[in-house]
Design a protein around this motif. Structure first.
Motif, short mmCIF file in Angstrom:
data_model
loop_
_atom_site.label_atom_id
_atom_site.label_comp_id
_atom_site.label_asym_id
_atom_site.label_seq_id
_atom_site.Cartn_x
_atom_site.Cartn_y
_atom_site.Cartn_z
N MET A 42 55.80 61.50 35.72
CA MET A 42 54.40 61.28 35.39
C MET A 42 54.01 59.84 35.72
N ALA A 43 52.89 59.69 36.42
CA ALA A 43 52.45 58.36 36.85
C ALA A 43 52.02 57.53 35.65
N ILE A 44 52.31 56.24 35.72
CA ILE A 44 51.88 55.30 34.69
C ILE A 44 50.39 55.01 34.88
N LYS A 45 49.63 55.11 33.79
CA LYS A 45 48.20 54.86 33.85
C LYS A 45 47.90 53.46 33.33
N ILE A 46 47.16 52.70 34.14
CA ILE A 46 46.85 51.31 33.81
C ILE A 46 45.34 51.10 33.86
N ALA A 47 44.80 50.43 32.83
CA ALA A 47 43.40 50.04 32.82
C ALA A 47 43.32 48.52 32.93
N ILE A 48 42.36 48.05 33.71
CA ILE A 48 42.08 46.61 33.84
C ILE A 48 40.66 46.37 33.36
N CYS A 49 40.48 45.36 32.53
CA CYS A 49 39.13 45.00 32.09
C CYS A 49 38.95 43.50 32.29
N ASP A 50 38.12 43.14 33.27
CA ASP A 50 37.92 41.73 33.62
C ASP A 50 36.56 41.62 34.30
N ASP A 51 35.71 40.71 33.81
CA ASP A 51 34.38 40.56 34.40
C ASP A 51 34.43 39.79 35.71
N ASN A 52 35.57 39.14 36.01
CA ASN A 52 35.72 38.41 37.26
C ASN A 52 36.27 39.37 38.32
N LYS A 53 35.44 39.73 39.28
CA LYS A 53 35.81 40.73 40.27
C LYS A 53 37.02 40.32 41.09
N GLU A 54 37.07 39.06 41.48
CA GLU A 54 38.19 38.58 42.29
C GLU A 54 39.51 38.65 41.53
N ASP A 55 39.48 38.26 40.24
CA ASP A 55 40.69 38.33 39.42
C ASP A 55 41.16 39.76 39.25
N ALA A 56 40.19 40.66 39.03
CA ALA A 56 40.54 42.07 38.84
C ALA A 56 41.14 42.66 40.11
N GLU A 57 40.56 42.32 41.25
CA GLU A 57 41.07 42.85 42.53
C GLU A 57 42.45 42.30 42.85
N LEU A 58 42.67 41.03 42.55
CA LEU A 58 43.98 40.42 42.79
C LEU A 58 45.04 41.09 41.92
N LEU A 59 44.71 41.33 40.66
CA LEU A 59 45.65 42.00 39.75
C LEU A 59 45.92 43.43 40.21
N GLU A 60 44.88 44.14 40.59
CA GLU A 60 45.06 45.53 41.04
C GLU A 60 45.95 45.59 42.28
N LYS A 61 45.74 44.69 43.22
CA LYS A 61 46.57 44.66 44.43
C LYS A 61 48.03 44.38 44.09
N ALA A 62 48.26 43.43 43.17
CA ALA A 62 49.62 43.10 42.77
C ALA A 62 50.30 44.28 42.08
N LEU A 63 49.53 45.01 41.28
CA LEU A 63 50.10 46.17 40.59
C LEU A 63 50.48 47.26 41.58
N TYR A 64 49.63 47.52 42.56
CA TYR A 64 49.96 48.53 43.57
C TYR A 64 51.14 48.09 44.44
N ASN A 65 51.27 46.80 44.67
CA ASN A 65 52.44 46.32 45.42
C ASN A 65 53.73 46.51 44.62
N PHE A 83 45.39 45.74 30.83
CA PHE A 83 45.26 44.31 31.13
C PHE A 83 43.85 43.90 30.75
N LEU A 84 43.76 42.95 29.83
CA LEU A 84 42.47 42.65 29.21
C LEU A 84 42.17 41.15 29.27
N ASP A 85 41.10 40.81 29.99
CA ASP A 85 40.67 39.42 30.04
C ASP A 85 40.07 39.03 28.69
N ILE A 86 40.31 37.81 28.25
CA ILE A 86 39.79 37.38 26.94
C ILE A 86 38.34 36.92 27.04
N PHE A 138 47.09 40.53 27.55
CA PHE A 138 45.93 39.67 27.74
C PHE A 138 46.11 38.80 28.97
N THR A 139 45.00 38.55 29.67
CA THR A 139 44.98 37.57 30.75
C THR A 139 43.91 36.54 30.39
#
Length: 242
Positions: free
Chosen positions: A1-24, A55-58, A83-84
């Motif tokens: 079963m695939a691991i489900k991950i949610a990211i919550c960050d209002d900074n689009k660049e930070d969220a995209e960087l984290l998502e890319k790192a997770l997929y890598n 993953f939750l931005d403060i 938290f990030t």
């Protein structure tokens, strides 16, 4: 079963960087991203999403990460909240909502993967204790150690839980029994399966769980008692026999 991950960050660049790192790290992750806490909370409370790791931005406008975590934690005690933040100032608040970890920005990939390793190890261990079932439009995932006993009523299975709650699903005990660890659960009646860990007394033809007496049918008496004795010998001190 695939691991489900949610990211919550209002900074689009930070969220995209984290998502890319997770997929890598693992391209089988199922990732969903939010840019504010309100939408994330709404989806969690409405059962529109589930996640193993969050993953939750403060620092976010509106509801900040800590308050978001409090709402999510009230609904899901098992989710791994990481938290990030740009600041170390919120370590204490993270502790109070039982955060799994705290990662400082800018993102350090090595640090991220180290935290992920630990989170996934814990999830794999915890999943050994999980069973899932569906009732109407909701999927329930519960820890079988929190089940006192299961009861069949008409076409429903009732799960009596250690916190006093009752959950239910459509089905038969014959269908749920194979999903349970054989050494810990005892089918003592056509209508009952009991969790041996929560039995505090065995009588002539019943088990007692708290104040509840659960009948042992004549057909299942020998097998149920033998199975309970076996459980007692392997878990000394968890019950006694009358």
């Amino acid at each position: 079963m695939a691991i489900k991950i949610a990211i919550c960050d209002d900074n689009k660049e930070d969220a995209e960087l984290l998502e890319k790192a997770l997929y890598n790290y693992d391209d089988t992750f199922e990732i969903i991203a939010y840019n504010n806490g309100e939408m994330l909370i709404d989806d969690f409370l409405d059962d529109n999403i589930s996640a193993d790791i969050l993953f939750l931005d403060i620092y976010m406008p509106g509801i900040d990460g800590v308050k978001t975590a409090e709402r999510i934690r009230s609904r899901n005690k098992d989710i791994k909240i990481i938290f990030t933040s740009l600041s170390k100032d919120h370590f204490q608040q993270a502790y109070e909502v039982f955060a799994f970890n705290y990662i400082l920005k800018p993102l350090n990939i090595e640090r991220l993967y180290c935290v992920l390793d630990r989170a996934l190890d814990e999830l794999r261990s915890e999943n050994n204790y999980k069973i899932s079932f569906k009732y109407k439009s909701s999927i329930h995932i519960i820890d079988w150690r929190d089940i006192l006993y299961m009861e069949s009523q008409d076409k429903l299975i009732l799960f009596h839980m250690t916190d006093g709650s009752k959950l239910q699903c459509y089905g038969k005990l014959d269908d749920i029994e194979p999903k349970l660890p054989e050494e810990s659960f005892i089918r003592c009646h056509q209508s009952f399966i009991v969790n041996a860990a929560h039995i505090n007394k065995m009588g002539e033809a019943h088990f007692s769980i708290g104040q509840v007496m659960i009948s042992i049918s004549k057909k299942r008496l020998k097998h149920a008692k033998e199975k309970y004795y076996t459980y007692l010998f392997s878990h000394m001190g968890r019950g006694y026999v009358e």
